[in-house]
Design a protein around this motif. Structure first.
Motif, PDB file in Angstrom:
ATOM      1  N   VAL A  53      19.349  -8.576   5.382  1.00 49.56           N
ATOM      2  CA  VAL A  53      19.465  -9.039   6.766  1.00 49.56           C
ATOM      3  C   VAL A  53      20.510  -8.432   7.167  1.00 49.56           C
ATOM      4  CG1 VAL A  53      19.478 -10.790   8.401  1.00 49.56           C
ATOM      5  CG2 VAL A  53      18.100 -10.854   6.123  1.00 49.56           C
ATOM      6  N   ALA A  54      21.015  -7.762   7.975  1.00 49.46           N
ATOM      7  CA  ALA A  54      22.231  -6.866   8.327  1.00 49.46           C
ATOM      8  C   ALA A  54      22.130  -8.037   9.733  1.00 49.46           C
ATOM      9  CB  ALA A  54      21.582  -5.515   9.309  1.00 49.46           C
ATOM     10  N   GLU A  55      23.754  -8.953   9.338  1.00 48.01           N
ATOM     11  CA  GLU A  55      24.652  -9.511  10.204  1.00 48.01           C
ATOM     12  C   GLU A  55      24.576  -9.412  11.267  1.00 48.01           C
ATOM     13  OE1 GLU A  55      27.702 -10.328  10.337  1.00 48.01           O
ATOM     14  OE2 GLU A  55      28.341  -8.680   9.461  1.00 48.01           O
ATOM     15  N   ASP A  56      24.520  -8.699  12.116  1.00 49.72           N
ATOM     16  CA  ASP A  56      25.551  -8.224  12.811  1.00 49.72           C
ATOM     17  C   ASP A  56      24.210  -6.837  13.237  1.00 49.72           C
ATOM     18  OD1 ASP A  56      25.632  -5.906  11.504  1.00 49.72           O
ATOM     19  OD2 ASP A  56      27.789  -4.758  11.656  1.00 49.72           O
ATOM     20  N   ALA A  57      23.417  -6.679  12.682  1.00 51.00           N
ATOM     21  CA  ALA A  57      22.270  -6.787  13.833  1.00 51.00           C
ATOM     22  C   ALA A  57      21.120  -7.958  14.469  1.00 51.00           C
ATOM     23  CB  ALA A  57      21.676  -5.614  13.488  1.00 51.00           C
ATOM     24  N   CYS A  58      21.632  -9.068  14.744  1.00 50.32           N
ATOM     25  CA  CYS A  58      20.796  -9.848  14.508  1.00 50.32           C
ATOM     26  C   CYS A  58      22.087 -10.788  15.150  1.00 50.32           C
ATOM     27  CB  CYS A  58      20.337 -11.265  13.457  1.00 50.32           C
ATOM     28  SG  CYS A  58      19.961 -10.173  12.291  1.00 50.32           S
ATOM     29  N   PHE A  59      20.994 -11.864  15.935  1.00 49.76           N
ATOM     30  CA  PHE A  59      21.308 -12.813  16.672  1.00 49.76           C
ATOM     31  C   PHE A  59      20.425 -13.815  17.263  1.00 49.76           C
ATOM     32  CE2 PHE A  59      19.430  -9.889  20.194  1.00 49.76           C
ATOM     33  CZ  PHE A  59      18.625 -11.037  21.052  1.00 49.76           C
ATOM     34  N   THR A  60      21.458 -15.014  18.080  1.00 49.27           N
ATOM     35  CA  THR A  60      20.821 -16.439  18.055  1.00 49.27           C
ATOM     36  C   THR A  60      21.210 -17.017  19.648  1.00 49.27           C
ATOM     37  OG1 THR A  60      19.682 -18.792  17.448  1.00 49.27           O
ATOM     38  CG2 THR A  60      21.676 -18.205  16.225  1.00 49.27           C
ATOM     39  N   ALA A  99       1.045  -1.202  -0.058  1.00 45.86           N
ATOM     40  CA  ALA A  99       0.180   0.099  -0.138  1.00 45.86           C
ATOM     41  C   ALA A  99       0.452   0.960   0.001  1.00 45.86           C
ATOM     42  CB  ALA A  99      -1.455  -0.446   1.292  1.00 45.86           C
ATOM     43  N   ARG A 100       2.137   1.130   0.277  1.00 49.59           N
ATOM     44  CA  ARG A 100       3.275   2.504   0.404  1.00 49.59           C
ATOM     45  C   ARG A 100       3.936   1.805  -0.541  1.00 49.59           C
ATOM     46  NH1 ARG A 100       0.345   1.134   4.649  1.00 49.59           N
ATOM     47  NH2 ARG A 100      -0.021   2.906   6.039  1.00 49.59           N
ATOM     48  N   GLY A 101       3.722   1.218  -1.532  1.00 47.14           N
ATOM     49  CA  GLY A 101       5.201   1.110  -2.629  1.00 47.14           C
ATOM     50  C   GLY A 101       6.762   1.054  -2.065  1.00 47.14           C
ATOM     51  N   ILE A 102       6.577   0.226  -0.862  1.00 48.68           N
ATOM     52  CA  ILE A 102       7.859  -0.405  -0.546  1.00 48.68           C
ATOM     53  C   ILE A 102       8.150  -1.604  -1.194  1.00 48.68           C
ATOM     54  CG2 ILE A 102       8.899  -0.795   1.772  1.00 48.68           C
ATOM     55  CD1 ILE A 102       7.227   1.248   3.324  1.00 48.68           C
ATOM     56  N   ARG A 103       9.600  -1.458  -1.344  1.00 44.99           N
ATOM     57  CA  ARG A 103       9.391  -2.575  -2.009  1.00 44.99           C
ATOM     58  C   ARG A 103      10.926  -3.549  -1.274  1.00 44.99           C
ATOM     59  NH1 ARG A 103       6.622  -5.449  -3.009  1.00 44.99           N
ATOM     60  NH2 ARG A 103       7.379  -7.191  -5.013  1.00 44.99           N
ATOM     61  N   LYS A 104      12.114  -2.098  -0.869  1.00 41.56           N
ATOM     62  CA  LYS A 104      13.051  -2.648   0.058  1.00 41.56           C
ATOM     63  C   LYS A 104      13.024  -2.758   1.152  1.00 41.56           C
ATOM     64  CE  LYS A 104      16.370  -0.696  -1.583  1.00 41.56           C
ATOM     65  NZ  LYS A 104      17.801   0.460  -2.203  1.00 41.56           N
ATOM     66  N   LEU A 105      13.379  -3.571   1.545  1.00 35.54           N
ATOM     67  CA  LEU A 105      13.701  -4.386   2.999  1.00 35.54           C
ATOM     68  C   LEU A 105      14.386  -4.714   4.082  1.00 35.54           C
ATOM     69  CD1 LEU A 105      10.469  -7.033   3.362  1.00 35.54           C
ATOM     70  CD2 LEU A 105      10.533  -4.081   3.326  1.00 35.54           C
ATOM     71  N   VAL A 106      15.481  -3.978   4.588  1.00 39.74           N
ATOM     72  CA  VAL A 106      16.366  -4.245   5.821  1.00 39.74           C
ATOM     73  C   VAL A 106      15.685  -4.956   7.410  1.00 39.74           C
ATOM     74  CG1 VAL A 106      17.679  -3.713   7.226  1.00 39.74           C
ATOM     75  CG2 VAL A 106      17.595  -2.774   5.216  1.00 39.74           C
ATOM     76  N   ILE A 107      16.145  -6.018   7.423  1.00 38.57           N
ATOM     77  CA  ILE A 107      15.703  -6.374   8.345  1.00 38.57           C
ATOM     78  C   ILE A 107      16.655  -7.022   9.939  1.00 38.57           C
ATOM     79  CG2 ILE A 107      14.829  -9.376   9.134  1.00 38.57           C
ATOM     80  CD1 ILE A 107      13.392  -9.118   5.890  1.00 38.57           C
ATOM     81  N   VAL A 161      15.958 -10.634  16.265  1.00 35.73           N
ATOM     82  CA  VAL A 161      16.282 -11.922  16.702  1.00 35.73           C
ATOM     83  C   VAL A 161      14.845 -12.950  16.089  1.00 35.73           C
ATOM     84  CG1 VAL A 161      15.079 -10.653  18.990  1.00 35.73           C
ATOM     85  CG2 VAL A 161      16.854 -12.786  19.661  1.00 35.73           C
ATOM     86  N   SER A 162      14.840 -13.765  16.459  1.00 34.15           N
ATOM     87  CA  SER A 162      16.595 -15.057  16.684  1.00 34.15           C
ATOM     88  C   SER A 162      16.742 -15.478  14.937  1.00 34.15           C
ATOM     89  CB  SER A 162      16.054 -16.086  17.235  1.00 34.15           C
ATOM     90  OG  SER A 162      16.008 -16.285  18.132  1.00 34.15           O
ATOM     91  N   THR A 163      18.148 -15.384  14.838  1.00 36.05           N
ATOM     92  CA  THR A 163      18.470 -15.604  13.320  1.00 36.05           C
ATOM     93  C   THR A 163      17.851 -16.732  12.597  1.00 36.05           C
ATOM     94  OG1 THR A 163      20.162 -15.016  13.661  1.00 36.05           O
ATOM     95  CG2 THR A 163      20.510 -15.549  11.959  1.00 36.05           C
ATOM     96  N   GLU A 164      17.776 -17.703  13.295  1.00 38.17           N
ATOM     97  CA  GLU A 164      17.720 -19.181  12.421  1.00 38.17           C
ATOM     98  C   GLU A 164      16.095 -19.350  12.030  1.00 38.17           C
ATOM     99  OE1 GLU A 164      16.956 -21.055  16.414  1.00 38.17           O
ATOM    100  OE2 GLU A 164      18.187 -18.966  15.377  1.00 38.17           O
ATOM    101  N   ASN A 165      15.484 -17.782  12.497  1.00 37.34           N
ATOM    102  CA  ASN A 165      14.044 -18.766  13.743  1.00 37.34           C
ATOM    103  C   ASN A 165      13.250 -17.108  13.109  1.00 37.34           C
ATOM    104  OD1 ASN A 165      11.356 -19.267  14.171  1.00 37.34           O
ATOM    105  ND2 ASN A 165      12.030 -19.578  16.493  1.00 37.34           N
ATOM    106  N   SER A 166      12.792 -16.649  13.669  1.00 35.13           N
ATOM    107  CA  SER A 166      11.574 -15.374  12.889  1.00 35.13           C
ATOM    108  C   SER A 166      12.363 -14.647  12.021  1.00 35.13           C
ATOM    109  CB  SER A 166      11.272 -14.658  13.863  1.00 35.13           C
ATOM    110  OG  SER A 166      10.542 -15.548  14.713  1.00 35.13           O
ATOM    111  N   ILE A 167      14.194 -14.129  11.851  1.00 35.08           N
ATOM    112  CA  ILE A 167      14.498 -13.529  10.646  1.00 35.08           C
ATOM    113  C   ILE A 167      14.658 -14.188   9.538  1.00 35.08           C
ATOM    114  CG2 ILE A 167      16.751 -12.327  10.795  1.00 35.08           C
ATOM    115  CD1 ILE A 167      15.421 -10.903  12.153  1.00 35.08           C
ATOM    116  N   GLU A 168      15.137 -15.679   9.502  1.00 38.41           N
ATOM    117  CA  GLU A 168      15.772 -16.535   8.655  1.00 38.41           C
ATOM    118  C   GLU A 168      13.903 -16.486   8.592  1.00 38.41           C
ATOM    119  OE1 GLU A 168      17.444 -20.872   6.920  1.00 38.41           O
ATOM    120  OE2 GLU A 168      17.188 -20.355   9.348  1.00 38.41           O
ATOM    121  N   ALA A 169      12.717 -16.975   8.642  1.00 38.72           N
ATOM    122  CA  ALA A 169      11.635 -17.675   8.204  1.00 38.72           C
ATOM    123  C   ALA A 169      11.225 -15.945   7.274  1.00 38.72           C
ATOM    124  CB  ALA A 169      10.548 -17.469   9.285  1.00 38.72           C
TER     125      ALA A 169
END
Length: 185
Positions: free
Chosen positions: A135-142, A102-110, A113-121
């Protein structure tokens, strides 16, 4: 920024600080996620704050529990979008995809937490839906966990494998610095 890029901060809730959780990695993840959040707020880019609301009354993320609350520095501002999810994926049954379209947004930064759970999904779904996701690898953790073969895997091993699963197929995995340079030029 020429094109709007939404920052999606996932599950930065008080419950993620529970001493009952296994050892985690990336102790600077919250600081890096907060840097991204501050930059998005300063440039007035869209921010989506995601939190997990558990269906189990015994969970630290159950409604009414203090663990469900956002960590202080990740408390949404009044104009920011909040998504509440009941499964790891921030797109499932939340209206997030519709809100972005609805806002015309096509680019995302994610980030989050948790990297292998909610971030990955969430990143997998974003990629499958045609969003350009980072995906900001150093702004995620698990957290460390046992693999299917019964072997203990450190939080770093779990984190790195999840990022490897995403990179190139569903998202681009970049550092906070790389994202800030690319998205805020």
């Amino acid at each position: 920024m020429t094109e709007q890029t939404a920052l999606i901060v996932i599950d930065m809730q008080k419950g993620m600080r529970s001493p009952a959780l296994p050892p985690r990695n990336n102790l600077q993840a919250e600081d890096n996620a907060a840097r991204l959040l501050a930059a998005w707020r300063e440039t007035r880019q869209p921010v989506v704050n995601v939190r997990h609301i558990s269906r189990s009354s015994a969970s630290v993320f159950a409604p009414g529990q203090s663990g469900v609350e956002f960590q202080g520095r990740f408390t949404p501002l009044a104009h920011e979008h909040v998504v509440e999810k009941n499964v790891p994926d921030a797109f499932i049954n939340t209206g997030l995809e519709r809100w972005l379209h609805a806002r015309g947004i096509r680019k995302l930064v994610i980030a989050g937490v948790s990297t292998e759970n909610s971030i990955e999904a969430s990143a997998r779904t974003a990629g499958n839906l045609g969003f350009s996701a980072m995906v900001a690898e150093d702004a995620c953790f698990t957290f460390g966990k046992q693999d299917f073969g019964g072997n203990w895997r450190s939080a770093d091993e779990v984190h790195l494998m999840a990022l490897a699963n995403l990179h190139g197929e569903y998202a681009r995995v970049l550092s906070t610095e790389e994202i800030l340079r690319e998205c805020l030029r």
